[in-house]
Design a protein around this motif. Structure first.
Motif, PDB file in Angstrom:
ATOM      1  N   GLY A   1       0.873  -1.330   0.030  1.00  0.00           N
ATOM      2  CA  GLY A   1      -0.128   0.172   0.044  1.00  0.00           C
ATOM      3  C   GLY A   1       0.834   1.122   0.152  1.00  0.00           C
ATOM      4  N   SER A   2       0.187   2.239  -0.069  1.00  0.00           N
ATOM      5  CA  SER A   2       0.899   3.612  -0.095  1.00  0.00           C
ATOM      6  C   SER A   2       1.330   4.176   1.176  1.00  0.00           C
ATOM      7  CB  SER A   2      -0.075   4.649  -0.585  1.00  0.00           C
ATOM      8  OG  SER A   2      -0.554   4.486  -1.847  1.00  0.00           O
ATOM      9  N   ASN A   3       1.091   3.534   2.349  1.00  0.00           N
ATOM     10  CA  ASN A   3       1.282   3.903   3.569  1.00  0.00           C
ATOM     11  C   ASN A   3       2.133   2.681   4.257  1.00  0.00           C
ATOM     12  OD1 ASN A   3       1.922   5.550   5.766  1.00  0.00           O
ATOM     13  ND2 ASN A   3      -0.048   5.055   6.966  1.00  0.00           N
ATOM     14  N   SER A   4       1.655   1.380   4.163  1.00  0.00           N
ATOM     15  CA  SER A   4       2.127   0.247   4.642  1.00  0.00           C
ATOM     16  C   SER A   4       2.298  -0.775   3.744  1.00  0.00           C
ATOM     17  CB  SER A   4       1.237  -0.386   5.903  1.00  0.00           C
ATOM     18  OG  SER A   4       0.051  -0.736   5.377  1.00  0.00           O
ATOM     19  N   VAL A   5       3.217  -1.918   3.984  1.00  0.00           N
ATOM     20  CA  VAL A   5       3.621  -3.167   3.311  1.00  0.00           C
ATOM     21  C   VAL A   5       3.247  -4.042   4.332  1.00  0.00           C
ATOM     22  CG1 VAL A   5       5.007  -4.458   1.961  1.00  0.00           C
ATOM     23  CG2 VAL A   5       5.173  -1.915   1.705  1.00  0.00           C
ATOM     24  N   ARG A   6       2.353  -5.109   4.090  1.00  0.00           N
ATOM     25  CA  ARG A   6       1.630  -5.794   4.979  1.00  0.00           C
ATOM     26  C   ARG A   6       1.585  -7.234   4.208  1.00  0.00           C
ATOM     27  NH1 ARG A   6      -1.900  -5.226   9.386  1.00  0.00           N
ATOM     28  NH2 ARG A   6      -2.112  -3.009   9.294  1.00  0.00           N
ATOM     29  N   LEU A   7       1.833  -8.279   5.281  1.00  0.00           N
ATOM     30  CA  LEU A   7       1.579  -9.704   5.013  1.00  0.00           C
ATOM     31  C   LEU A   7       0.558 -10.155   5.848  1.00  0.00           C
ATOM     32  CD1 LEU A   7       2.408 -12.691   4.021  1.00  0.00           C
ATOM     33  CD2 LEU A   7       4.207 -12.626   5.606  1.00  0.00           C
TER      34      LEU A   7
ATOM     35  N   GLY B   1       5.515   3.903   4.213  1.00  0.00           N
ATOM     36  CA  GLY B   1       5.182   5.185   3.482  1.00  0.00           C
ATOM     37  C   GLY B   1       5.712   5.495   2.142  1.00  0.00           C
ATOM     38  N   LEU B   2       5.383   4.587   1.228  1.00  0.00           N
ATOM     39  CA  LEU B   2       5.611   4.675  -0.212  1.00  0.00           C
ATOM     40  C   LEU B   2       5.221   6.021  -0.701  1.00  0.00           C
ATOM     41  CD1 LEU B   2       5.410   0.928  -1.358  1.00  0.00           C
ATOM     42  CD2 LEU B   2       7.552   2.140  -0.721  1.00  0.00           C
ATOM     43  N   GLY B   3       4.096   6.227  -0.269  1.00  0.00           N
ATOM     44  CA  GLY B   3       3.209   7.429  -0.839  1.00  0.00           C
ATOM     45  C   GLY B   3       3.803   8.766  -0.395  1.00  0.00           C
ATOM     46  N   GLY B   4       4.480   8.775   0.552  1.00  0.00           N
ATOM     47  CA  GLY B   4       4.741  10.007   1.320  1.00  0.00           C
ATOM     48  C   GLY B   4       5.391  11.128   0.508  1.00  0.00           C
ATOM     49  N   SER B   5       6.072  10.745  -0.490  1.00  0.00           N
ATOM     50  CA  SER B   5       6.940  11.722  -1.382  1.00  0.00           C
ATOM     51  C   SER B   5       6.255  12.038  -2.910  1.00  0.00           C
ATOM     52  CB  SER B   5       8.250  11.425  -1.642  1.00  0.00           C
ATOM     53  OG  SER B   5       8.245  10.248  -2.341  1.00  0.00           O
TER      54      SER B   5
ATOM     55  N   GLY C   1      -6.759   4.995   2.049  1.00  0.00           N
ATOM     56  CA  GLY C   1      -5.191   4.521   1.966  1.00  0.00           C
ATOM     57  C   GLY C   1      -4.163   5.552   2.142  1.00  0.00           C
ATOM     58  N   GLY C   2      -2.900   5.209   1.936  1.00  0.00           N
ATOM     59  CA  GLY C   2      -1.897   6.244   1.904  1.00  0.00           C
ATOM     60  C   GLY C   2      -2.066   7.049   0.722  1.00  0.00           C
ATOM     61  N   GLY C   3      -2.343   6.546  -0.555  1.00  0.00           N
ATOM     62  CA  GLY C   3      -2.271   7.483  -1.875  1.00  0.00           C
ATOM     63  C   GLY C   3      -3.613   7.698  -2.185  1.00  0.00           C
ATOM     64  N   SER C   4      -4.648   6.897  -1.955  1.00  0.00           N
ATOM     65  CA  SER C   4      -5.916   7.094  -2.632  1.00  0.00           C
ATOM     66  C   SER C   4      -7.145   6.844  -1.720  1.00  0.00           C
ATOM     67  CB  SER C   4      -6.220   6.208  -3.733  1.00  0.00           C
ATOM     68  OG  SER C   4      -6.178   4.899  -3.333  1.00  0.00           O
TER      69      SER C   4
ATOM     70  N   VAL D   1      -4.385   9.660   2.744  1.00  0.00           N
ATOM     71  CA  VAL D   1      -3.908  10.426   3.709  1.00  0.00           C
ATOM     72  C   VAL D   1      -2.521  10.993   3.844  1.00  0.00           C
ATOM     73  CG1 VAL D   1      -3.140   8.381   5.182  1.00  0.00           C
ATOM     74  CG2 VAL D   1      -4.021  10.410   6.340  1.00  0.00           C
ATOM     75  N   LEU D   2      -1.837  10.430   2.928  1.00  0.00           N
ATOM     76  CA  LEU D   2      -0.374  11.203   2.794  1.00  0.00           C
ATOM     77  C   LEU D   2      -0.511  12.217   1.849  1.00  0.00           C
ATOM     78  CD1 LEU D   2       1.987   7.847   2.931  1.00  0.00           C
ATOM     79  CD2 LEU D   2       1.406   9.377   4.593  1.00  0.00           C
ATOM     80  N   ARG D   3      -1.434  12.414   1.014  1.00  0.00           N
ATOM     81  CA  ARG D   3      -1.544  13.676   0.241  1.00  0.00           C
ATOM     82  C   ARG D   3      -2.376  14.819   0.939  1.00  0.00           C
ATOM     83  NH1 ARG D   3      -1.098  11.361  -5.500  1.00  0.00           N
ATOM     84  NH2 ARG D   3      -1.327   9.164  -5.486  1.00  0.00           N
ATOM     85  N   ILE D   4      -3.097  14.714   1.968  1.00  0.00           N
ATOM     86  CA  ILE D   4      -3.897  15.593   2.542  1.00  0.00           C
ATOM     87  C   ILE D   4      -3.258  16.665   2.999  1.00  0.00           C
ATOM     88  CG2 ILE D   4      -5.833  16.049   4.261  1.00  0.00           C
ATOM     89  CD1 ILE D   4      -6.496  14.355   1.905  1.00  0.00           C
ATOM     90  N   ALA D   5      -1.995  16.620   3.789  1.00  0.00           N
ATOM     91  CA  ALA D   5      -1.320  17.733   4.458  1.00  0.00           C
ATOM     92  C   ALA D   5      -1.031  18.807   3.337  1.00  0.00           C
ATOM     93  CB  ALA D   5       0.104  17.344   4.982  1.00  0.00           C
TER      94      ALA D   5
END
Length: 492
Positions: free
Chosen positions: A11-17, A38-42, A135-138, A159-163
């Motif tokens: 995901g854009s914020n986390s990578v999960r198994l 935090g892949l989508g942070g930048s 998600g982090g990116g959408s 959520v990483l795009r809202i700021a």
């Protein structure tokens, strides 16, 4: 039939198994681990995944691939969402995954929305509302009703795009969300409907509210909040300290920095859609992918009963006993609603889960499983009724241990006590076996609870059985009668 499989969610914020094992309709989580890379942070600044996030994700993927090999998981599905989909260097991460033997499936926004919608339907089969998966990116919005996914859309509002949007001015986020919803045709489409919230940041908001209100049941699935409460939480987050938020049980420290933006976004989305309340779902994309893979018959299976049956099969002495017990006691409760009947059925399926515990703690074990088990399609009051039935059935008596009285009405707990007494009688009569239940009959006739059996089975009706029979009859305000038509209510 049980099967083991796994999903790796990039995901854009986390990578999960998550590794699953159990019945296809509602498998248990065997293993769950996430890395907040935090892949989508930048993305909003550079359009690419930065070097640090890429390295964290690569390390996580190497570990997850190793774990699934060691666990001998036969089927591993690896999916990626908005960050990898949108990043200019997303292909680099796919190559890193391929080097570990993982074939990454990039989900288009619509597929991500459909998966999230079916995830909510997996947990809430009767859901009728709008699903919002943050998600982090959408952000995915999905209309669900009648057991199906209807209209859906995906927006670059993670959520990483809202700021970056909020930095443009006090009302920038409100204007942006209003414009997005209007232009996409979603404005006002949630009027009168619940909004099912999915995603780690919105679950974190739920956990904080549960902590603030001292909610007695630490289960986020099904937890409801009003739109007004969301606005209040958003205002409180502007002054809340990190120490206050770290005190929230089960709230990941990595989610804390996103809570303010998550609350602000949720408030504006609710306002734009016209939804007045939220319902939190612990199921989302991953569970939706599993649900989509089921055939139509498996999808129709009741998820609560499927999970309770598997738990009973795993922990009970005799696998078939729960369903037979439910059939045996059902004549006493013929006038109950379908909703109560399925809760009673769940209690019967779980009725033997405490047999291997210390006798002094069997009732406590039953309550713990009912309240804290990974059940879906059951509300807090329903959990309390199953817990009361198990408490009574496993020797806890007719009292209601905390927090049951705060979760269900007294008259409903009385109903569950009668379930428990009937279960307790059936277990003592049968010794946990199926044959005695098949050869006897429990029924309510006139002023008595009758236990019918053939003369050849008269030995079943021993002193301990008679005692439990009388206790059950007394709970109905009736007498106990046994055999063909002989009353033994006055005997010792």
């Amino acid at each position: 039939m049980t099967a083991r499989n796994a999903i790796i969610d990039i995901g854009s914020n986390s990578v999960r198994l998550v590794v699953y094992n159990g019945p296809p309709r509602l498998p248990s989580v065997l293993f769950n681990e996430k890395v907040l890379a935090g892949l989508g942070g930048s993305l909003s600044r550079t359009g690419s995944i930065d070097r640090k996030a890429m390295a964290m994700a690569a390390t996580a993927l190497a570990r997850f691939a190793w774990l699934t090999r060691e666990m001998a998981v036969p089927e591993v599905r690896t999916v990626a969402t908005a960050a990898v989909r949108d990043a200019s260097n997303g292909s680099d991460l796919i190559a890193l995954a391929a080097a570990e033997g993982l074939e990454v499936e990039i989900l288009p926004g619509e597929a991500e929305a459909i998966g999230s919608g079916y995830g909510v339907l997996s947990a809430f089969p009767d859901a009728d509302g709008i699903v919002g998966d943050l998600g982090g990116g959408s952000l995915e919005l999905v209309r669900v009703s009648g057991g199906e996914v209807r209209e859906r859309a995906s927006f670059p509002l993670g959520v990483l795009r809202i700021a970056a949007i909020r930095e443009k001015g006090k009302d920038a986020l409100a204007r942006h969300i209003a414009g997005v919803l209007k232009n996409s045709g979603w404005a006002g489409r949630g009027s009168g409907l619940p909004f099912y919230v999915v995603g780690g940041s919105w679950r974190g908001l739920t956990q904080w509210d549960m902590h603030l209100t001292r909610y007695p049941l630490p289960i986020v699935n099904g937890y409801a909040m009003s739109a007004a409460r969301i606005r209040t939480l958003g205002a409180m987050l502007t002054t809340a300290s990190k120490q206050d938020l770290k005190a929230v049980p089960n709230l990941s420290s990595g989610r804390i920095p996103t809570l303010g933006d998550a609350a602000a976004l949720l408030s504006e989305v609710l306002s734009g859609l016209g939804c007045q309340r939220t319902v939190t779902s612990s199921f989302g994309l991953r569970e939706g992918l599993l649900y989509q893979a089921l055939d139509s018959e498996a999808r129709r299976e009741d998820p609560l009963l499927a999970a309770a049956r598997e738990e009973g099969r795993r922990l009970s002495r005799f696998e078939e006993h729960g369903d037979l017990l439910n059939q045996w006691i059902a004549p006493l409760f013929a006038d109950e609603s379908a909703d109560l009947a399925r809760l009673r059925h769940a209690a019967c399926l779980l009725a033997d889960v405490g047999w291997h515990a210390n006798p002094d703690f069997r009732a406590e074990r039953g309550v713990e499983i009912a309240l804290h088990g990974q059940w879906v399609a059951i509300d807090p009051a329903g959990r309390a009724l199953v817990a009361q039935a198990l408490h009574t059935a496993l020797g806890g008596g007719s009292d209601s241990p905390a927090p049951l009285p705060t979760l269900a009405r007294p008259e409903m707990l009385d109903t569950a006590r009668r379930w428990g007494l009937a279960i307790r009688l059936g277990q003592r009569l049968s010794g946990g076996l199926g044959a005695p239940l098949n050869r006897t009959r429990l029924e309510r006739a006139g002023r008595a609870i009758h236990l019918r059996y053939a003369p050849v089975d008269a030995a079943l009706y021993g002193e301990a059985v008679e005692k439990r029979h009388r206790a059950l009859a007394a709970a109905f305000g009736l007498e106990a009668a046994a055999g063909s038509a002989v009353s033994r209510s006055g005997s010792g």
